[in-house]
Design a protein around this motif. Structure first.
Motif, PDB file in Angstrom:
ATOM      1  N   ILE A 178      46.500   2.086  23.703  1.00 45.90           N
ATOM      2  CA  ILE A 178      46.762   0.909  24.543  1.00 45.90           C
ATOM      3  C   ILE A 178      45.724   0.798  25.661  1.00 45.90           C
ATOM      4  O   ILE A 178      45.109  -0.256  25.855  1.00 45.90           O
ATOM      5  CB  ILE A 178      48.189   0.964  25.120  1.00 45.90           C
ATOM      6  N   LEU A 179      45.498   1.890  26.392  1.00 44.24           N
ATOM      7  CA  LEU A 179      44.512   1.854  27.469  1.00 44.24           C
ATOM      8  C   LEU A 179      43.107   1.662  26.935  1.00 44.24           C
ATOM      9  O   LEU A 179      42.298   0.924  27.512  1.00 44.24           O
ATOM     10  CB  LEU A 179      44.581   3.154  28.290  1.00 44.24           C
ATOM     11  N   GLY A 180      42.827   2.319  25.812  1.00 43.67           N
ATOM     12  CA  GLY A 180      41.491   2.205  25.229  1.00 43.67           C
ATOM     13  C   GLY A 180      41.172   0.799  24.773  1.00 43.67           C
ATOM     14  O   GLY A 180      40.069   0.285  25.021  1.00 43.67           O
ATOM     15  N   ASN A 181      42.126   0.147  24.119  1.00 41.38           N
ATOM     16  CA  ASN A 181      41.894  -1.218  23.660  1.00 41.38           C
ATOM     17  C   ASN A 181      41.811  -2.198  24.828  1.00 41.38           C
ATOM     18  O   ASN A 181      40.995  -3.126  24.827  1.00 41.38           O
ATOM     19  CB  ASN A 181      42.989  -1.639  22.689  1.00 41.38           C
ATOM     20  N   SER A 182      42.657  -1.991  25.828  1.00 38.53           N
ATOM     21  CA  SER A 182      42.605  -2.846  27.006  1.00 38.53           C
ATOM     22  C   SER A 182      41.263  -2.711  27.711  1.00 38.53           C
ATOM     23  O   SER A 182      40.650  -3.710  28.127  1.00 38.53           O
ATOM     24  CB  SER A 182      43.739  -2.473  27.964  1.00 38.53           C
ATOM     25  N   ALA A 183      40.778  -1.467  27.839  1.00 37.79           N
ATOM     26  CA  ALA A 183      39.482  -1.244  28.473  1.00 37.79           C
ATOM     27  C   ALA A 183      38.350  -1.813  27.632  1.00 37.79           C
ATOM     28  O   ALA A 183      37.359  -2.334  28.163  1.00 37.79           O
ATOM     29  CB  ALA A 183      39.277   0.255  28.701  1.00 37.79           C
ATOM     30  N   ALA A 184      38.483  -1.711  26.295  1.00 36.24           N
ATOM     31  CA  ALA A 184      37.443  -2.266  25.425  1.00 36.24           C
ATOM     32  C   ALA A 184      37.347  -3.776  25.589  1.00 36.24           C
ATOM     33  O   ALA A 184      36.245  -4.352  25.618  1.00 36.24           O
ATOM     34  CB  ALA A 184      37.746  -1.902  23.973  1.00 36.24           C
ATOM     35  N   ASP A 185      38.492  -4.445  25.716  1.00 34.59           N
ATOM     36  CA  ASP A 185      38.490  -5.892  25.965  1.00 34.59           C
ATOM     37  C   ASP A 185      37.835  -6.206  27.301  1.00 34.59           C
ATOM     38  O   ASP A 185      37.059  -7.170  27.431  1.00 34.59           O
ATOM     39  CB  ASP A 185      39.922  -6.431  25.945  1.00 34.59           C
ATOM     40  N   ALA A 186      38.142  -5.396  28.310  1.00 34.64           N
ATOM     41  CA  ALA A 186      37.542  -5.600  29.624  1.00 34.64           C
ATOM     42  C   ALA A 186      36.046  -5.388  29.575  1.00 34.64           C
ATOM     43  O   ALA A 186      35.265  -6.142  30.203  1.00 34.64           O
ATOM     44  CB  ALA A 186      38.179  -4.653  30.635  1.00 34.64           C
ATOM     45  N   ALA A 187      35.608  -4.378  28.803  1.00 37.00           N
ATOM     46  CA  ALA A 187      34.169  -4.112  28.682  1.00 37.00           C
ATOM     47  C   ALA A 187      33.451  -5.286  28.027  1.00 37.00           C
ATOM     48  O   ALA A 187      32.336  -5.658  28.430  1.00 37.00           O
ATOM     49  CB  ALA A 187      33.949  -2.832  27.878  1.00 37.00           C
ATOM     50  N   GLN A 188      34.080  -5.869  27.018  1.00 40.90           N
ATOM     51  CA  GLN A 188      33.478  -7.034  26.351  1.00 40.90           C
ATOM     52  C   GLN A 188      33.332  -8.203  27.324  1.00 40.90           C
ATOM     53  O   GLN A 188      32.355  -8.959  27.276  1.00 40.90           O
ATOM     54  CB  GLN A 188      34.330  -7.451  25.151  1.00 40.90           C
ATOM     55  N   GLU A 189      34.303  -8.340  28.215  1.00 45.80           N
ATOM     56  CA  GLU A 189      34.240  -9.423  29.207  1.00 45.80           C
ATOM     57  C   GLU A 189      33.072  -9.208  30.174  1.00 45.80           C
ATOM     58  O   GLU A 189      32.354 -10.152  30.526  1.00 45.80           O
ATOM     59  CB  GLU A 189      35.554  -9.495  29.983  1.00 45.80           C
ATOM     60  N   TYR A 190      32.878  -7.955  30.586  1.00 44.09           N
ATOM     61  CA  TYR A 190      31.723  -7.660  31.437  1.00 44.09           C
ATOM     62  C   TYR A 190      30.423  -7.974  30.697  1.00 44.09           C
ATOM     63  O   TYR A 190      29.484  -8.548  31.265  1.00 44.09           O
ATOM     64  CB  TYR A 190      31.729  -6.184  31.859  1.00 44.09           C
ATOM     65  N   GLN A 191      30.372  -7.579  29.424  1.00 45.02           N
ATOM     66  CA  GLN A 191      29.162  -7.812  28.638  1.00 45.02           C
ATOM     67  C   GLN A 191      28.914  -9.295  28.424  1.00 45.02           C
ATOM     68  O   GLN A 191      27.759  -9.758  28.427  1.00 45.02           O
ATOM     69  CB  GLN A 191      29.282  -7.073  27.291  1.00 45.02           C
TER      70      GLN A 191
END
Length: 362
Positions: free
Chosen positions: A157-170
């Motif tokens: 859950i945390l990993g996927n949420s962070a991955a989505d956030a990382a994509q937004e930064y990118q």
């Protein structure tokens, strides 16, 4: 019985006792090896499931989480069934080792009864926390499911949420914060596989270490109880002697049990039904049989009690036995009773307060 014949019988029993101790030590080593193999095999299966659930980027997605946790729970259920059967089998074998020590001196039927009685007692007896063996095994299983399932769910859950956030930064062409990158990696199969190894096996409170403690304790208990049952069928046996293992790692309550002469039978010798063995889980201490002709006049007259013995020890030994500085202070103020020695401070303190004692001053 003629003196010479009795001496030969005693020698035979002592040899059988030593052989039984060796056999149970070997049984313990075999059990630990089998347990390690069980958990290592289960870990490999879980890690295979995680790797198989990951996508082409090596990430376990939320869409795979429910199926993955269901599969892991199935493996843990199988571990529980297998280890429960293992514990039961090893208990019986350990009881046989202990009971058969006296197979040359008491009828076979009594030996068999001693073994069966010990095995039944180990399975059904309640410890100070009110739990039977089956309860302990279930608690290990429950904790295993809670720890592993929660670890997987949190990581995914945390990993996927962070991955989505990382994509937004990118997407905004901004640098991804390091903590976001680290959290995103939590859902990778490599990170999850390492986490499973830590939670299942390596961590100090891991289920593997919990079940080792239970299994080792109950193997020793079964051996000791069957030994005691059979020993007191011999009319010349007056008690069992609480012995410290040569590998006794540090001073603890076992030192007290091995050195106090409570019953006038000698230091660490206890009559039927009075032995404090085993004094704690995972104990290395053991018992030896004591015959009536081995009790001396000095043994009969120089009795002692636990409180007096404790007062004669160093403060370090007192703390090692009592387990809490305030219990040591209570000992020096003569407000610690014998039945409080092995009782945890959290239970002793309320009892002292009920008697009007200011425990904050200890």
């Amino acid at each position: 019985m003629a003196e010479n014949e009795r001496t030969q019988v005693k020698a035979t029993i002592r040899r059988a006792m030593q052989a039984a101790e060796r056999a149970t030590n070997e049984l313990d080593a075999q059990a630990m090896m089998e347990l390690a193999t069980l958990y290592q095999s289960a870990l490999v299966e879980i890690q295979y499931l995680i790797t198989n659930a990951a996508d082409e980027l090596g990430m376990v997605r939320l869409s795979q989480l429910q199926a993955l946790t269901t599969q892991i729970e199935g493996i843990l259920n199988q571990i529980n069934l297998t280890q429960s059967n293992m514990v039961d089998g090893y208990i019986v074998e350990a009881a046989k080792n202990g009971g058969n020590t006296f197979s040359t001196t008491i009828p076979a039927e009594r030996v068999s009864q001693s073994i069966d009685s010990a095995a039944l007692a180990v399975r059904t007896m309640k410890q100070k926390d009110g739990l039977q063996l089956s309860d302990r095994l279930w608690r290990v299983h429950r904790n295993a499911k809670e720890q592993l399932i929660q670890a997987v769910e949190r990581a995914v859950i945390l990993g996927n949420s962070a991955a989505d956030a990382a994509q937004e930064y990118q997407r905004r062409a901004e640098a991804v914060p390091s903590e976001i990158s680290q959290q995103a990696n939590m859902a990778s199969n490599s990170a999850l596989n390492k986490k499973m190894k830590d939670v299942l096996i390596d961590d100090q409170g891991a289920p593997y270490h919990q079940i080792k403690r239970v299994m080792r304790t109950e193997i020793n208990r079964a051996h000791g109880m069957a030994f005691q049952n059979s020993a007191f069928e011999d009319e010349f046996v007056v008690g069992t002697k609480f012995k410290l293992s040569p590998n006794h790692p540090r001073r603890d309550i076992c030192d007290m049990h091995a050195r106090v002469n409570l019953y006038g039978l000698g230091k660490g010798v206890y009559p039927k039904g009075k032995s404090p063995w085993p004094a704690h889980p995972n104990t290395l201490s053991y018992e030896q049989v004591v015959f009536i002709d081995e009790i001396t006049e000095d043994d009969r007259t120089n009795t002692s009690n636990r409180i007096d013995w404790l007062k004669g020890q160093s403060r370090g030994t007192q703390k090692a036995v009592l387990g809490h500085d305030k219990k040591v202070s209570a000992l020096h103020r003569d407000i610690l009773s014998q039945n409080m020695i092995a009782t945890p401070w959290k239970h002793v303190e309320p009892a002292l307060k009920r008697n009007g004692i200011d425990t904050d001053s200890l």
